[in-house]
Structures are given as C-alpha cells and as structure tokens.
Design a protein around this motif. Structure first.
Motif, PDB file in Angstrom:
ATOM      1  N   GLN A 112       0.814  -1.042   0.088  1.00 41.10           N
ATOM      2  CA  GLN A 112      -0.036   0.013   0.083  1.00 41.10           C
ATOM      3  C   GLN A 112       0.906   1.262   0.082  1.00 41.10           C
ATOM      4  N   GLN A 127      -1.342   2.983 -10.589  1.00 41.26           N
ATOM      5  CA  GLN A 127      -2.331   2.378 -11.218  1.00 41.26           C
ATOM      6  C   GLN A 127      -2.235   1.410 -12.540  1.00 41.26           C
ATOM      7  N   GLY A 130      -1.074  -2.024 -11.306  1.00 43.13           N
ATOM      8  CA  GLY A 130      -1.829  -2.663 -10.752  1.00 43.13           C
ATOM      9  C   GLY A 130      -2.400  -2.232  -9.476  1.00 43.13           C
ATOM     10  N   PHE A 131      -2.121  -1.174  -8.919  1.00 45.39           N
ATOM     11  CA  PHE A 131      -2.610  -0.634  -7.739  1.00 45.39           C
ATOM     12  C   PHE A 131      -3.991  -0.077  -7.894  1.00 45.39           C
ATOM     13  N   ARG A 132      -4.927  -0.201  -7.034  1.00 46.22           N
ATOM     14  CA  ARG A 132      -6.208   0.521  -7.013  1.00 46.22           C
ATOM     15  C   ARG A 132      -6.476   1.472  -5.886  1.00 46.22           C
ATOM     16  N   ILE A 133      -7.216   2.496  -6.297  1.00 46.38           N
ATOM     17  CA  ILE A 133      -7.697   3.394  -5.297  1.00 46.38           C
ATOM     18  C   ILE A 133      -8.439   3.086  -4.365  1.00 46.38           C
ATOM     19  N   LEU A 153      -3.830   3.659  -1.752  1.00 50.96           N
ATOM     20  CA  LEU A 153      -3.689   2.755  -2.918  1.00 50.96           C
ATOM     21  C   LEU A 153      -3.260   1.536  -2.340  1.00 50.96           C
ATOM     22  N   ARG A 155      -2.112  -2.791  -3.607  1.00 53.74           N
ATOM     23  CA  ARG A 155      -1.940  -3.666  -4.675  1.00 53.74           C
ATOM     24  C   ARG A 155      -1.847  -5.140  -3.930  1.00 53.74           C
TER      25      ARG A 155
END
Length: 161
Positions: A112, A127, A130-133, A153, A155
């Motif tokens: 994170q 992003q 592959g990280f997401r909010i 964020l 992953r």
C-alpha cells in the motif's frame, strides 16, 4: 539502467533523491530526509532497491511494515522516488516491479501507499502497476501549514493466497 539491492554505499544518493522529492512539496509530509541510520532501520531488508545507471542512483523504492501484529504480516507500505533528471525513463515502474516480485516471493499479499492527490504522475504510475484506489483520507495531516488529503492505494497479490 539496472535494478539492484539498495546498499549503504547508495545512502548519499538515495537520501539526496528523497530530499529532492520532499522539496518539491507533493511527495510526503516529511520536511527533511532522515539520517541513513534511521532510514535503514525503518526499511525492510530484501524489499529496497535502486535503479542504477553507470553507478548513479536514478531512483529507489523501499517498503516498511505497517504493523507488528501477526495479522498484518503480509502488508507493507512503500515509497518510490526518482531523481527529477531521470523521470520518464521507466525507473519508477522497474523499481515497483522489483518490489512486487520481492514481496510476493516471501508471501506479502498487500503493498500500500498514500499519495497526495496533486501527485498525478505517481497516481498514474501506481494504477498502471496494478494498484487500485481505496479511498481518500481527507485532511489527514498538515503540511507547511495547510491540511492535505492523501489517496490510499493498494496492490493485492494474485500470486499469494
């Protein structure tokens, strides 16, 4: 450019890059890079890397544990910084990829980070990796006298179950 483990001989350049990011104002709440001993102690061995070009450190990534509770053993927080003159050359993505590989190899399931909303380049990079909010932590801290938001964020590994 090659990715290598971060070693004490990289300390001066790593901390210089960190301070450059701090000075730009949209990377961290910190106002001064720490001494190497404190930096070294706070970062997990095996999960810190540098991008090198002929011995010059272009950037770095490092992870820290988010908690010492066993339930969070597979969760780390990371930072990634690239020298202003080296941006746009793929160093940040290569560093993130190295961190993801090292983390998954030892069973870390979540990486994170908290990023200021104004740091649009870092948000886009994460992003793409592959990280997401997860959400926005509104007015989470004061920075140079002003309240700042932080976008959280993460992953989640698909390789670690």
């Amino acid at each position: 450019m090659r990715i290598d483990s971060m070693l004490p001989e990289h300390a001066e350049q790593v901390l210089g890059i960190y301070q450059a990011g701090i000075d730009e104002g949209n990377a961290t709440f910190e106002t001064q890079a720490p001494e190497w001993a404190a930096f070294d102690k706070a970062k997990l061995p095996g999960h810190r890397f540098v991008a090198l070009d002929n011995g010059r450190v272009l950037g770095w990534v490092a992870a820290s544990a988010v908690s010492d509770r066993c339930a969070y053993a597979g969760v780390v927080e990371h930072s990634v910084y690239v020298h202003p003159d080296a941006r746009g050359r793929g160093a940040a993505r290569a560093l993130l990829d190295a961190l993801i590989t090292s983390a998954e190899a030892v069973g870390i399931w979540t990486i994170q980070s908290g990023i200021f909303p104004e740091n649009t380049a870092s948000l886009a990079l994460h992003q793409r990796a592959g990280f997401r909010i997860i959400g926005t932590r509104e007015r989470i801290g004061r920075h140079h006298g002003a309240w700042r938001d932080v976008i959280l964020l993460e992953r989640r590994s698909t390789a670690v179950s």
